[in-house]
Design a protein around this motif. Sequence first.
Motif, mmCIF file in Angstrom:
data_model
loop_
_atom_site.group_PDB
_atom_site.id
_atom_site.type_symbol
_atom_site.label_atom_id
_atom_site.label_comp_id
_atom_site.label_asym_id
_atom_site.label_seq_id
_atom_site.Cartn_x
_atom_site.Cartn_y
_atom_site.Cartn_z
ATOM 1 N N UNK A 124 0.784 -1.114 0.134
ATOM 2 C CA UNK A 124 0.077 -0.184 0.065
ATOM 3 C C UNK A 124 1.075 1.213 -0.118
ATOM 4 N N UNK A 125 0.400 2.415 -0.383
ATOM 5 C CA UNK A 125 0.943 3.495 -0.575
ATOM 6 C C UNK A 125 0.973 4.211 0.999
ATOM 7 N N UNK A 126 1.669 5.183 1.073
ATOM 8 C CA UNK A 126 1.587 5.928 2.392
ATOM 9 C C UNK A 126 0.248 6.870 2.416
ATOM 10 N N UNK A 127 -0.591 6.395 2.803
ATOM 11 C CA UNK A 127 -1.997 6.952 2.618
ATOM 12 C C UNK A 127 -2.164 8.184 3.303
ATOM 13 N N UNK A 130 -0.023 10.791 3.990
ATOM 14 C CA UNK A 130 0.168 11.951 3.303
ATOM 15 C C UNK A 130 -0.645 12.000 1.747
ATOM 16 N N UNK A 131 -0.270 11.070 1.080
ATOM 17 C CA UNK A 131 -0.791 11.129 -0.286
ATOM 18 C C UNK A 131 -2.230 11.239 -0.414
ATOM 19 N N UNK A 132 -3.081 10.368 0.463
ATOM 20 C CA UNK A 132 -4.503 10.251 0.150
ATOM 21 C C UNK A 132 -5.379 11.073 1.050
ATOM 22 N N UNK A 133 -5.022 11.577 2.310
ATOM 23 C CA UNK A 133 -5.416 12.076 3.275
ATOM 24 C C UNK A 133 -5.487 13.527 3.236
ATOM 25 N N UNK A 134 -4.210 13.893 3.566
ATOM 26 C CA UNK A 134 -4.014 15.439 3.999
ATOM 27 C C UNK A 134 -3.749 16.340 2.520
ATOM 28 N N UNK A 135 -3.157 15.475 1.461
ATOM 29 C CA UNK A 135 -2.960 16.165 0.234
ATOM 30 C C UNK A 135 -4.350 16.818 -0.193
ATOM 31 N N UNK A 136 -5.330 15.795 -0.257
ATOM 32 C CA UNK A 136 -6.447 16.531 -0.949
ATOM 33 C C UNK A 136 -7.093 17.581 -0.599
ATOM 34 N N UNK A 137 -6.964 17.601 1.057
ATOM 35 C CA UNK A 137 -7.321 18.759 1.869
ATOM 36 C C UNK A 137 -6.610 20.073 1.315
ATOM 37 N N UNK A 138 -5.167 19.724 1.055
ATOM 38 C CA UNK A 138 -4.227 20.715 0.882
ATOM 39 C C UNK A 138 -4.700 21.369 -0.443
ATOM 40 N N UNK A 139 -4.743 20.740 -1.596
ATOM 41 C CA UNK A 139 -4.861 21.002 -2.830
ATOM 42 C C UNK A 139 -6.417 21.496 -3.061
ATOM 43 N N UNK A 140 -7.497 21.183 -2.274
ATOM 44 C CA UNK A 140 -8.807 21.660 -2.355
ATOM 45 C C UNK A 140 -8.968 22.602 -1.702
ATOM 46 N N UNK A 177 6.873 13.360 6.309
ATOM 47 C CA UNK A 177 6.150 12.070 6.352
ATOM 48 C C UNK A 177 4.837 12.276 7.542
ATOM 49 N N UNK A 178 3.708 12.170 7.219
ATOM 50 C CA UNK A 178 2.421 12.627 8.149
ATOM 51 C C UNK A 178 1.826 11.699 8.826
ATOM 52 N N UNK A 179 1.335 12.407 10.063
ATOM 53 C CA UNK A 179 0.599 11.271 10.745
ATOM 54 C C UNK A 179 -1.039 12.293 11.022
ATOM 55 N N UNK A 180 -1.812 11.603 11.524
ATOM 56 C CA UNK A 180 -3.121 11.951 11.671
ATOM 57 C C UNK A 180 -3.622 12.199 13.155
ATOM 58 N N UNK A 181 -3.809 13.536 13.624
ATOM 59 C CA UNK A 181 -4.371 13.816 14.919
ATOM 60 C C UNK A 181 -5.687 14.125 15.120
ATOM 61 N N UNK A 182 -6.443 13.064 15.003
ATOM 62 C CA UNK A 182 -7.863 13.175 15.088
ATOM 63 C C UNK A 182 -8.719 12.557 16.217
ATOM 64 N N UNK A 183 -8.497 11.346 16.684
ATOM 65 C CA UNK A 183 -9.028 10.908 17.794
ATOM 66 C C UNK A 183 -8.412 11.348 19.160
ATOM 67 N N UNK A 196 -10.231 4.533 -2.061
ATOM 68 C CA UNK A 196 -9.570 3.432 -2.698
ATOM 69 C C UNK A 196 -10.464 2.296 -2.902
ATOM 70 N N UNK A 197 -10.135 1.303 -3.722
ATOM 71 C CA UNK A 197 -10.881 0.024 -3.940
ATOM 72 C C UNK A 197 -10.300 -0.940 -3.362
ATOM 73 N N UNK A 198 -11.008 -1.359 -2.312
ATOM 74 C CA UNK A 198 -10.669 -2.496 -1.264
ATOM 75 C C UNK A 198 -10.803 -3.828 -1.855
ATOM 76 N N UNK A 199 -11.586 -4.107 -3.010
ATOM 77 C CA UNK A 199 -11.952 -5.548 -3.363
ATOM 78 C C UNK A 199 -10.602 -6.177 -4.105
ATOM 79 N N UNK A 200 -9.818 -5.564 -4.845
ATOM 80 C CA UNK A 200 -8.803 -6.272 -5.538
ATOM 81 C C UNK A 200 -7.714 -6.875 -4.509
ATOM 82 N N UNK A 201 -7.616 -6.115 -3.352
ATOM 83 C CA UNK A 201 -6.572 -6.633 -2.372
ATOM 84 C C UNK A 201 -7.140 -7.735 -1.712
#
Length: 404
Positions: free
Chosen positions: A90-93, A95-105, A125-131, A252-257
Amino acid sequence: MDIELSPEDLAFRDEVRAFLAANLPQDVKDGAAASPTVFVEPDIGQHWNRVLNEKGWLAYQWPKEHGGTGWSPVQRYIFEKECALAGAPNLTVLGLKLVAPVIYTFGTAEQKAKYLPRILSGEDYWCQGFSEPGSGSDLASLQTRAVLSEDGSHYKVTGSKIWTTHAHWANMMFTLVRTNAEVKKQAGISFLLIDMNQPGVSVRPILTLAGDHEVNQVFLEDVVVPVENRIAEEGDGWKLAKFLLENERGGSCHAPKLGYDLDQVEVIAQGQNDGFGGTLAEDRDWKRRVAKVRLEVQALEMIELKILSEVAKGRPPGPQTSLCKLLASNLRQDVDLLAVDALGTAGLQLDTIRPLYGDNAPPPVQGREAQVAAARYLNSRAWTIFGGTNEVQSGIIAKTVLGL
């Protein structure tokens, strides 16, 4: 819904297959197969990221104007499916898939110019501080405070975040903080980007049931955050969080994996004696169990393709992503349970030394698949919790999809 691939899509699929065959390093593939955790370890993930970045394919979900590929939804799906079938990590989700779309949007031109290239290069290299310890499923009740300085130049952030994946590796954290306690709780939340390498930030490891160090608790004590590290306006954090979580649940699409991993379980079963002169793969009850999961994976893929069809028409993925998250979480656990059952007693071994790949990995009993099975099964218990519990997803589906 038209799910037939066009000649152009088939040619693209062949291009992706050829690239993976020539450029997916064997040690990266082996490391991914021997990793029980949900999130890929940085040494594997960053290696693969660099390969894809050199090709120009790392930001395959990003718009072209922000450094992405500009691929269509169908091309993105093909890429994900072929990566899964090839055994790529899997890619480093985060940064690439969570915070990046927020930044560019939602970010400013300066924020986009600063952070997006650093995500692609691996400098950040990013981490998520939500919970938080008292705010998980009820995320809007979070208590971490951010107080704006008198001159309006920076915030001071105090509080604690928990279950923070890869915080021990990260140099940056995107987080939700409370900037106003006098308004409705959702309206008082803002979205900040925090430099982890500064005074006041401390990280305490949390070991999972499997013995993995994947998550942490992060403590913030008067941490200084420049106001230019706020995305959008004060009070917009909840809107941004919903946007981000929709990407997390359905980006992401989970079914193929899942299908790929189920294939590996069936290979294992072909080599297991059933105690009656045959193999486990020939056992009627076993075949029934596998067939049930296989059909459910195929049903999930149809739902994901339906969402893909909507996205291809310019429509947002919407609350149906909660359905994908719910089904994928349960199926992830089903597949991992099948692997443990197929391996018998050998699948119960639980080495706590990490990593389970490379020269320093502990010796396995009856192969690496057996060594990783129990750890992966235990680790996947988190699937029905992170990104919104099954109960939360069911509530969203009932309210927004079924109209109950």
